[in-house]
Design a protein around this motif. Structure first.
Motif, PDB file in Angstrom:
ATOM      1  N   ASP A  50       0.869  -1.172   0.000  1.00 49.58           N
ATOM      2  CA  ASP A  50       0.000   0.000   0.000  1.00 49.58           C
ATOM      3  C   ASP A  50       0.910   1.228   0.000  1.00 49.58           C
ATOM      4  OD1 ASP A  50      -1.466   2.291   1.016  1.00 49.58           O
ATOM      5  OD2 ASP A  50      -3.053   0.887   1.580  1.00 49.58           O
ATOM      6  N   PRO A  51       0.806   2.092  -1.027  1.00 51.86           N
ATOM      7  CA  PRO A  51       1.718   3.236  -1.120  1.00 51.86           C
ATOM      8  C   PRO A  51       1.601   4.223   0.042  1.00 51.86           C
ATOM      9  CG  PRO A  51       0.060   3.327  -2.852  1.00 51.86           C
ATOM     10  CD  PRO A  51      -0.133   2.044  -2.117  1.00 51.86           C
ATOM     11  N   GLU A  52       0.442   4.281   0.670  1.00 54.38           N
ATOM     12  CA  GLU A  52       0.256   5.224   1.777  1.00 54.38           C
ATOM     13  C   GLU A  52       0.745   4.658   3.105  1.00 54.38           C
ATOM     14  OE1 GLU A  52      -3.740   6.703   1.907  1.00 54.38           O
ATOM     15  OE2 GLU A  52      -3.725   7.170  -0.231  1.00 54.38           O
ATOM     16  N   THR A  53       0.355   3.428   3.418  1.00 52.20           N
ATOM     17  CA  THR A  53       0.704   2.852   4.719  1.00 52.20           C
ATOM     18  C   THR A  53       1.996   2.052   4.691  1.00 52.20           C
ATOM     19  OG1 THR A  53      -0.495   0.798   4.338  1.00 52.20           O
ATOM     20  CG2 THR A  53      -1.748   2.645   5.290  1.00 52.20           C
ATOM     21  N   LYS A  54       2.469   1.730   3.495  1.00 54.27           N
ATOM     22  CA  LYS A  54       3.663   0.890   3.301  1.00 54.27           C
ATOM     23  C   LYS A  54       3.460  -0.531   3.830  1.00 54.27           C
ATOM     24  CE  LYS A  54       5.913   4.413   1.696  1.00 54.27           C
ATOM     25  NZ  LYS A  54       5.529   4.787   0.384  1.00 54.27           N
ATOM     26  N   GLN A  55       2.215  -0.877   4.129  1.00 58.02           N
ATOM     27  CA  GLN A  55       1.890  -2.214   4.602  1.00 58.02           C
ATOM     28  C   GLN A  55       1.831  -3.164   3.402  1.00 58.02           C
ATOM     29  OE1 GLN A  55      -1.800  -2.369   6.751  1.00 58.02           O
ATOM     30  NE2 GLN A  55      -0.845  -3.485   8.427  1.00 58.02           N
ATOM     31  N   VAL A  56       2.380  -4.356   3.594  1.00 62.83           N
ATOM     32  CA  VAL A  56       2.402  -5.353   2.528  1.00 62.83           C
ATOM     33  C   VAL A  56       1.259  -6.335   2.736  1.00 62.83           C
ATOM     34  CG1 VAL A  56       3.729  -7.190   1.435  1.00 62.83           C
ATOM     35  CG2 VAL A  56       4.895  -5.155   2.283  1.00 62.83           C
ATOM     36  N   LYS A  57       0.482  -6.534   1.664  1.00 64.21           N
ATOM     37  CA  LYS A  57      -0.592  -7.523   1.687  1.00 64.21           C
ATOM     38  C   LYS A  57      -0.202  -8.621   0.702  1.00 64.21           C
ATOM     39  CE  LYS A  57      -5.357  -8.428   0.501  1.00 64.21           C
ATOM     40  NZ  LYS A  57      -6.498  -7.993  -0.282  1.00 64.21           N
ATOM     41  N   SER A  58      -0.229  -9.850   1.175  1.00 63.20           N
ATOM     42  CA  SER A  58       0.111 -10.979   0.313  1.00 63.20           C
ATOM     43  C   SER A  58      -1.117 -11.841   0.100  1.00 63.20           C
ATOM     44  CB  SER A  58       1.227 -11.806   0.940  1.00 63.20           C
ATOM     45  OG  SER A  58       2.402 -11.047   1.045  1.00 63.20           O
ATOM     46  N   SER A  59      -1.227 -12.377  -1.107  1.00 60.11           N
ATOM     47  CA  SER A  59      -2.350 -13.241  -1.456  1.00 60.11           C
ATOM     48  C   SER A  59      -1.833 -14.479  -2.168  1.00 60.11           C
ATOM     49  CB  SER A  59      -3.321 -12.516  -2.389  1.00 60.11           C
ATOM     50  OG  SER A  59      -3.863 -11.385  -1.774  1.00 60.11           O
ATOM     51  N   ASN A 104      -8.980 -16.913  -5.096  1.00 58.98           N
ATOM     52  CA  ASN A 104      -7.727 -16.487  -4.508  1.00 58.98           C
ATOM     53  C   ASN A 104      -7.905 -16.307  -3.004  1.00 58.98           C
ATOM     54  OD1 ASN A 104      -6.674 -16.393  -7.077  1.00 58.98           O
ATOM     55  ND2 ASN A 104      -7.186 -14.253  -7.343  1.00 58.98           N
ATOM     56  N   LEU A 105      -6.847 -16.491  -2.255  1.00 60.29           N
ATOM     57  CA  LEU A 105      -6.890 -16.405  -0.804  1.00 60.29           C
ATOM     58  C   LEU A 105      -6.043 -15.230  -0.336  1.00 60.29           C
ATOM     59  CD1 LEU A 105      -6.284 -20.187  -0.091  1.00 60.29           C
ATOM     60  CD2 LEU A 105      -8.460 -18.991  -0.091  1.00 60.29           C
ATOM     61  N   SER A 106      -6.566 -14.424   0.563  1.00 58.48           N
ATOM     62  CA  SER A 106      -5.793 -13.347   1.159  1.00 58.48           C
ATOM     63  C   SER A 106      -5.222 -13.824   2.466  1.00 58.48           C
ATOM     64  CB  SER A 106      -6.677 -12.117   1.414  1.00 58.48           C
ATOM     65  OG  SER A 106      -7.124 -11.594   0.199  1.00 58.48           O
ATOM     66  N   LEU A 107      -3.944 -13.566   2.675  1.00 59.99           N
ATOM     67  CA  LEU A 107      -3.295 -13.969   3.902  1.00 59.99           C
ATOM     68  C   LEU A 107      -3.398 -12.869   4.921  1.00 59.99           C
ATOM     69  CD1 LEU A 107      -0.094 -15.502   2.294  1.00 59.99           C
ATOM     70  CD2 LEU A 107      -2.199 -16.662   2.907  1.00 59.99           C
ATOM     71  N   ILE A 108      -3.780 -13.220   6.132  1.00 62.63           N
ATOM     72  CA  ILE A 108      -3.901 -12.235   7.197  1.00 62.63           C
ATOM     73  C   ILE A 108      -2.528 -11.876   7.742  1.00 62.63           C
ATOM     74  CG2 ILE A 108      -4.758 -11.848   9.543  1.00 62.63           C
ATOM     75  CD1 ILE A 108      -7.170 -13.555   8.774  1.00 62.63           C
ATOM     76  N   SER A 109      -1.695 -12.861   7.975  1.00 59.71           N
ATOM     77  CA  SER A 109      -0.375 -12.567   8.515  1.00 59.71           C
ATOM     78  C   SER A 109       0.681 -13.256   7.675  1.00 59.71           C
ATOM     79  CB  SER A 109      -0.266 -13.027   9.965  1.00 59.71           C
ATOM     80  OG  SER A 109      -0.460 -14.418  10.050  1.00 59.71           O
ATOM     81  N   VAL A 110       1.632 -12.473   7.241  1.00 60.42           N
ATOM     82  CA  VAL A 110       2.737 -12.977   6.458  1.00 60.42           C
ATOM     83  C   VAL A 110       4.001 -12.385   7.043  1.00 60.42           C
ATOM     84  CG1 VAL A 110       3.829 -13.014   4.199  1.00 60.42           C
ATOM     85  CG2 VAL A 110       1.362 -13.171   4.375  1.00 60.42           C
ATOM     86  N   VAL A 111       4.987 -13.215   7.292  1.00 60.97           N
ATOM     87  CA  VAL A 111       6.255 -12.718   7.804  1.00 60.97           C
ATOM     88  C   VAL A 111       7.135 -12.392   6.618  1.00 60.97           C
ATOM     89  CG1 VAL A 111       8.283 -13.308   9.165  1.00 60.97           C
ATOM     90  CG2 VAL A 111       6.032 -14.157   9.848  1.00 60.97           C
ATOM     91  N   ASP A 112       7.572 -11.157   6.541  1.00 62.12           N
ATOM     92  CA  ASP A 112       8.459 -10.742   5.438  1.00 62.12           C
ATOM     93  C   ASP A 112       9.885 -10.678   5.899  1.00 62.12           C
ATOM     94  OD1 ASP A 112       6.517 -10.384   3.393  1.00 62.12           O
ATOM     95  OD2 ASP A 112       5.858  -8.582   4.422  1.00 62.12           O
TER      96      ASP A 112
END
Length: 112
Positions: A50-59, A104-112
């Motif tokens: 997310d360009p605003e929050t810099k949070q990464v969402k993985s699916s 498709n599945l959205s992951l709630i928690s992903v360790v980067d």
């Protein structure tokens, strides 16, 4: 929940295959160690920041929705770094929010 439900009920969670690209595919690997490995019911991970929050969402994205509708991946054995059985807790329903209409599945928690 699609992939998780179908295979957790059968006890077979499939394998994660790391390729030299690097990329990882999750599916049911057959003929590993041979000249013709193939994986079916394949998912891959796509991460978006997310360009605003810099949070990464993985699916987890299910292959097969592409124009040519592939039902398996034929792998080059020279590009497989390793394959591992998917651990039961790695795809625990608590880590998966929901399948969307495309499967498709959205992951709630992903360790980067």
């Amino acid at each position: 929940m699609g992939w998780w439900k179908e295979y957790s009920d059968s006890g077979d969670l499939g394998q994660a295959v790391l390729l030299t690209k690097p990329s990882v595919y999750f599916g049911h690997l057959q003929n590993y160690g041979s000249l013709h490995p193939v994986s079916s019911d394949v998912f891959y991970v796509v991460s978006q920041t997310d360009p605003e929050t810099k949070q990464v969402k993985s699916s987890l994205i299910k292959r097969g929705k592409e124009m040519h509708e592939p039902d398996r991946i034929f792998l080059n054995p020279n590009q497989i770094v390793f394959a591992e059985t998917v651990g039961r807790s790695s795809l625990d329903p608590a880590h998966i929010s929901a399948a969307d209409s495309s499967g498709n599945l959205s992951l709630i928690s992903v360790v980067d």
